[in-house]
Design a protein around this motif. Structure first.
Motif, PDB file in Angstrom:
ATOM      1  N   GLY A  73       0.814  -1.214   0.000  1.00 20.11           N
ATOM      2  CA  GLY A  73       0.000   0.000   0.000  1.00 20.11           C
ATOM      3  C   GLY A  73       0.845   1.260   0.000  1.00 20.11           C
ATOM      4  O   GLY A  73       0.560   2.217  -0.731  1.00 20.11           O
ATOM      5  N   ALA A  76       2.384   1.745  -3.456  1.00 29.61           N
ATOM      6  CA  ALA A  76       1.417   2.226  -4.451  1.00 29.61           C
ATOM      7  C   ALA A  76       1.059   3.690  -4.214  1.00 29.61           C
ATOM      8  O   ALA A  76       0.864   4.448  -5.165  1.00 29.61           O
ATOM      9  N   ALA A  77       0.986   4.105  -2.956  1.00 30.83           N
ATOM     10  CA  ALA A  77       0.599   5.482  -2.651  1.00 30.83           C
ATOM     11  C   ALA A  77       1.752   6.464  -2.818  1.00 30.83           C
ATOM     12  O   ALA A  77       1.524   7.664  -2.971  1.00 30.83           O
ATOM     13  N   ALA A  82       0.002   9.371  -7.831  1.00 32.45           N
ATOM     14  CA  ALA A  82      -0.936   8.334  -7.383  1.00 32.45           C
ATOM     15  C   ALA A  82      -2.238   8.975  -6.920  1.00 32.45           C
ATOM     16  O   ALA A  82      -2.250  10.049  -6.320  1.00 32.45           O
ATOM     17  N   ALA A  83      -3.326   8.311  -7.224  1.00 36.92           N
ATOM     18  CA  ALA A  83      -4.643   8.810  -6.818  1.00 36.92           C
ATOM     19  C   ALA A  83      -4.803   8.657  -5.309  1.00 36.92           C
ATOM     20  O   ALA A  83      -4.164   7.812  -4.679  1.00 36.92           O
ATOM     21  N   ALA A  86      -4.966   5.166  -3.125  1.00 40.93           N
ATOM     22  CA  ALA A  86      -4.303   4.095  -3.879  1.00 40.93           C
ATOM     23  C   ALA A  86      -3.606   3.117  -2.936  1.00 40.93           C
ATOM     24  O   ALA A  86      -3.572   1.911  -3.189  1.00 40.93           O
ATOM     25  N   GLY A  87      -3.057   3.627  -1.857  1.00 40.35           N
ATOM     26  CA  GLY A  87      -2.376   2.764  -0.899  1.00 40.35           C
ATOM     27  C   GLY A  87      -3.341   1.843  -0.183  1.00 40.35           C
ATOM     28  O   GLY A  87      -3.070   0.651   0.002  1.00 40.35           O
ATOM     29  N   GLU A  89      -6.248   0.871  -1.287  1.00 37.60           N
ATOM     30  CA  GLU A  89      -6.761  -0.089  -2.266  1.00 37.60           C
ATOM     31  C   GLU A  89      -5.748  -1.205  -2.534  1.00 37.60           C
ATOM     32  O   GLU A  89      -6.113  -2.382  -2.609  1.00 37.60           O
ATOM     33  N   ALA A  90      -4.463  -0.844  -2.655  1.00 39.53           N
ATOM     34  CA  ALA A  90      -3.434  -1.857  -2.914  1.00 39.53           C
ATOM     35  C   ALA A  90      -3.301  -2.819  -1.732  1.00 39.53           C
ATOM     36  O   ALA A  90      -3.159  -4.034  -1.913  1.00 39.53           O
ATOM     37  N   GLN A  93      -6.330  -5.150  -1.705  1.00 37.35           N
ATOM     38  CA  GLN A  93      -6.212  -6.182  -2.735  1.00 37.35           C
ATOM     39  C   GLN A  93      -5.227  -7.268  -2.308  1.00 37.35           C
ATOM     40  O   GLN A  93      -5.464  -8.453  -2.536  1.00 37.35           O
ATOM     41  N   GLU A 110      -5.010   4.794   5.353  1.00 39.71           N
ATOM     42  CA  GLU A 110      -3.929   5.504   4.664  1.00 39.71           C
ATOM     43  C   GLU A 110      -3.939   6.961   5.112  1.00 39.71           C
ATOM     44  O   GLU A 110      -5.000   7.584   5.195  1.00 39.71           O
ATOM     45  N   ASP A 112      -2.086  10.552   4.185  1.00 39.47           N
ATOM     46  CA  ASP A 112      -1.283  11.205   3.159  1.00 39.47           C
ATOM     47  C   ASP A 112      -0.801  12.552   3.676  1.00 39.47           C
ATOM     48  O   ASP A 112      -1.605  13.411   4.031  1.00 39.47           O
TER      49      ASP A 112
END
Length: 155
Positions: A73, A76-77, A82-83, A86-87, A89-90, A93, A110, A112
């Motif tokens: 995560g 990805a973030a 990155a949207a 994103a963290g 969501e990763a 998953q 997450e 930010d």
């Protein structure tokens, strides 16, 4: 038979509770039931030790899985552009692909900031030890710097 030896038996003094009232006999009658008491004391300890190994293994595996999800995560973030989310969501998953054997329930958060991203994973571990109120959990937090492109003029 002339000269044959005659073996005489001597009287054996009585032993046991009747021989000495209030004193234990030589046969160990004072130890009666001691193995049951020892078993009653040691059995719960042995059972807990037998369950502790698999419980520790499950906890360690869940901690490693939560750590890997938090790193996925954060990675990805932290990518430039990155949207938002994103963290999270990763990490979701990653844990969804893992299945429910190692982790029963989990939550991903997450956070930010301007230059860093933090992903926090909290997960519940399956309980093997049958103790009331015992619910092992793992908490993993990973902070990673965000990618940014700079020019020679920028700091």
């Amino acid at each position: 038979m002339p000269g044959a030896r005659v073996r005489r038996r001597t009287a054996v003094p009585p032993c046991g509770p009747a021989a000495r009232p209030g004193m234990p006999s030589r046969r160990g009658e004072s130890d009666r039931g001691s193995s049951s008491v020892e078993f009653a004391i040691l059995f719960p300890i042995i059972v807990i030790l037998l369950f502790a190994g698999p419980q520790l293994a499950l906890w360690y595996f869940a901690r490693e899985a939560a750590d890997a999800a938090a790193h996925a995560g954060a990675r990805a973030a932290s990518v430039s552009g990155a949207a938002g989310g994103a963290g999270q969501e990763a990490a979701d998953q990653y844990l969804a692909r893992l299945g429910t054997g190692a982790i029963t329930r989990y939550s991903v958060a997450e956070q930010d900031a301007a230059t860093t991203v933090t992903v926090h994973v909290t997960a519940e571990v399956p309980n093997v030890i049958p103790l009331p109120g015992f619910a092992p959990t793992v908490d993993v937090t990973v902070t990673r710097g965000k990618e940014r492109f700079t020019t020679p003029d920028s700091p």
